[in-house]
Design an enzyme around this catalytic site. Structure first.
Site, PDB file in Angstrom:
ATOM      1  N   VAL A   1      41.454   7.549  42.294  1.00  0.00           N
ATOM      2  CA  VAL A   1      42.529   6.715  41.763  1.00  0.00           C
ATOM      3  C   VAL A   1      43.180   5.893  42.880  1.00  0.00           C
ATOM      4  CG1 VAL A   1      44.363   8.424  42.022  1.00  0.00           C
ATOM      5  CG2 VAL A   1      44.489   6.756  40.159  1.00  0.00           C
TER       6      VAL A   1
ATOM      7  N   ARG B   1      32.467   9.617  42.518  1.00  0.00           N
ATOM      8  CA  ARG B   1      33.104   8.578  41.702  1.00  0.00           C
ATOM      9  C   ARG B   1      34.207   7.939  42.537  1.00  0.00           C
ATOM     10  NH1 ARG B   1      37.946  10.923  40.778  1.00  0.00           N
ATOM     11  NH2 ARG B   1      38.021  13.192  40.611  1.00  0.00           N
TER      12      ARG B   1
ATOM     13  N   GLU C   1      36.576  14.150  50.791  1.00  0.00           N
ATOM     14  CA  GLU C   1      37.937  14.521  51.153  1.00  0.00           C
ATOM     15  C   GLU C   1      37.948  15.565  52.272  1.00  0.00           C
ATOM     16  OE1 GLU C   1      40.346  15.638  47.850  1.00  0.00           O
ATOM     17  OE2 GLU C   1      39.750  13.922  46.636  1.00  0.00           O
TER      18      GLU C   1
END
Length: 204
Positions: free
Chosen positions: A43, A40, A23
């Site tokens: 969403v 991971r 990010e």
């Protein structure tokens, strides 16, 4: 391109192999700054899946099983635009306080270019212990304008009764000129909440 290259450098620096999310924050001049790396799926991964046609969940498992990717980054082609709305059991006008209860109705949207990832069913009880996410509604289309239109239609089609949700707030959000033109910033939601009143006094 520069963002992608920076993300790859981060993964290589720590020897990371599998699906992950790096990010960054970007300012008005196009400068970007590293925030964090999540080892991971995020969403929001359906957005990437829709525009690339790659099943990231499947490849996460296959890589963990020792398989190698059969394609290179240079071979991946982006197709159109995708936008995801996270429908949650929260009350926007009360600082997004969680809402709990039993669903008396759940009818997801459908149609071309609309994807819904959800665990809901009519009669499902929303517990107070976990993340209030109810469904991810993803719209995919050749252009951003068409994707916004499809997402707006999909949100209007949602039928969910029994708990208060962010549906009406999301409808209001996607119809603002700022969102449609891609000009939102960090204070955007706070400004949108000023004077917000859900339809019929209940945010559905």
């Amino acid at each position: 391109r520069a963002l992608g290259e920076a993300a790859v450098k981060v993964a290589r620096a720590v020897g990371y192999q599998n699906a992950g999310t790096v990010e960054f924050l970007m300012d008005n001049e196009g400068n970007f700054y590293f925030i964090e790396m999540n080892t991971r799926l995020q969403v929001e991964h359906p957005v990437t899946e829709q525009v690339t046609g790659i099943d990231i969940v499947q490849w996460q498992i296959r890589i963990a099983a020792g398989e190698r990717l059969p394609f290179k980054q240079s071979e991946i082609r982006l197709n159109g635009h995708a936008i995801e709305a996270r429908l949650t059991a929260e009350i926007p006008e009360h600082d997004f306080t969680p809402s709990t209860g039993r669903l008396s109705e759940w009818t997801p949207p459908g149609g071309p270019g609309v994807r819904v990832d959800s665990h809901l069913y009519t009669g499902y009880s929303i517990p107070p212990y976990y993340d209030p996410l109810l469904a991810k509604i993803i719209a995919h289309a050749p252009s951003r304008e068409e994707a916004v239109a499809r997402l707006t239609r999909a949100l209007h089609e949602v039928r969910l009764e029994g708990v208060q949700t962010t549906r009406d707030f999301l409808i209001r959000l996607v119809q603002t000129p700022e969102f449609q033109q891609g000009r939102v910033s960090t204070p955007f939601v706070s400004r949108l909440l000023r004077g917000y009143a859900p339809v019929g006094g209940i945010a559905r």
